[in-house]
Design a protein around this motif. Structure first.
Motif, PDB file in Angstrom:
ATOM      1  N   ARG A  51       7.446  19.991 -10.931  1.00 21.34           N
ATOM      2  CA  ARG A  51       7.720  19.284 -12.192  1.00 21.34           C
ATOM      3  C   ARG A  51       6.487  18.548 -12.677  1.00 21.34           C
ATOM      4  O   ARG A  51       6.143  18.592 -13.857  1.00 21.34           O
ATOM      5  N   VAL A  52       5.807  17.868 -11.758  1.00 18.35           N
ATOM      6  CA  VAL A  52       4.610  17.112 -12.126  1.00 18.35           C
ATOM      7  C   VAL A  52       3.539  18.062 -12.633  1.00 18.35           C
ATOM      8  O   VAL A  52       2.893  17.799 -13.653  1.00 18.35           O
ATOM      9  N   ARG A  57       0.509  20.834 -17.593  1.00 16.97           N
ATOM     10  CA  ARG A  57       0.015  22.056 -18.238  1.00 16.97           C
ATOM     11  C   ARG A  57       0.022  21.908 -19.751  1.00 16.97           C
ATOM     12  O   ARG A  57       0.900  21.286 -20.338  1.00 16.97           O
ATOM     13  N   ARG A  58      -0.932  22.526 -20.366  1.00 15.25           N
ATOM     14  CA  ARG A  58      -0.987  22.541 -21.818  1.00 15.25           C
ATOM     15  C   ARG A  58      -0.242  23.762 -22.323  1.00 15.25           C
ATOM     16  O   ARG A  58      -0.090  24.744 -21.600  1.00 15.25           O
ATOM     17  N   GLY A  60       0.614  27.224 -23.566  1.00 21.53           N
ATOM     18  CA  GLY A  60      -0.076  28.482 -23.461  1.00 21.53           C
ATOM     19  C   GLY A  60      -0.862  28.689 -22.171  1.00 21.53           C
ATOM     20  O   GLY A  60      -1.361  29.773 -21.939  1.00 21.53           O
ATOM     21  N   GLU A  61      -0.972  27.675 -21.344  1.00 23.45           N
ATOM     22  CA  GLU A  61      -1.681  27.815 -20.085  1.00 23.45           C
ATOM     23  C   GLU A  61      -0.750  28.402 -19.037  1.00 23.45           C
ATOM     24  O   GLU A  61       0.404  28.066 -18.973  1.00 23.45           O
ATOM     25  N   GLU A  62      -1.290  29.294 -18.254  1.00 25.28           N
ATOM     26  CA  GLU A  62      -0.539  29.866 -17.127  1.00 25.28           C
ATOM     27  C   GLU A  62      -1.154  29.387 -15.834  1.00 25.28           C
ATOM     28  O   GLU A  62      -2.361  29.244 -15.733  1.00 25.28           O
ATOM     29  N   GLY A  63      -0.274  29.209 -14.805  1.00 23.80           N
ATOM     30  CA  GLY A  63      -0.740  28.929 -13.456  1.00 23.80           C
ATOM     31  C   GLY A  63      -1.369  27.640 -13.319  1.00 23.80           C
ATOM     32  O   GLY A  63      -1.976  27.036 -12.701  1.00 23.80           O
TER      33      GLY A  63
END
Length: 63
Positions: A51-52, A57-58, A60-63
């Motif tokens: 969750r954190v 993450r922004r 469109g960012e993956e991983g």
């Protein structure tokens, strides 16, 4: 009478294999030899971390 353990300790290669097996057993015991409460606590910790990280993450960012 010669026991298997005595033969293993006398040779370096088999002794190293036995130590590696013991280390693997320790890892398995740590991962699978836990109580239901410990497994639940670890699952909750992993979920909290996810969750954190998801919040950080922004778009469109993956991983």
């Amino acid at each position: 009478m010669c026991h298997g353990r005595d033969r293993q300790s006398s040779t370096g290669a088999q002794g190293a294999g036995a130590r590696a097996a013991a280390a693997a057993a320790d890892v398995n015991r740590a991962a699978f030899g836990r109580t239901k409460a410990e497994r639940a606590r670890d699952a909750a910790d992993r979920a909290r971390v996810e969750r954190v990280l998801d919040q950080a993450r922004r778009d469109g960012e993956e991983g």
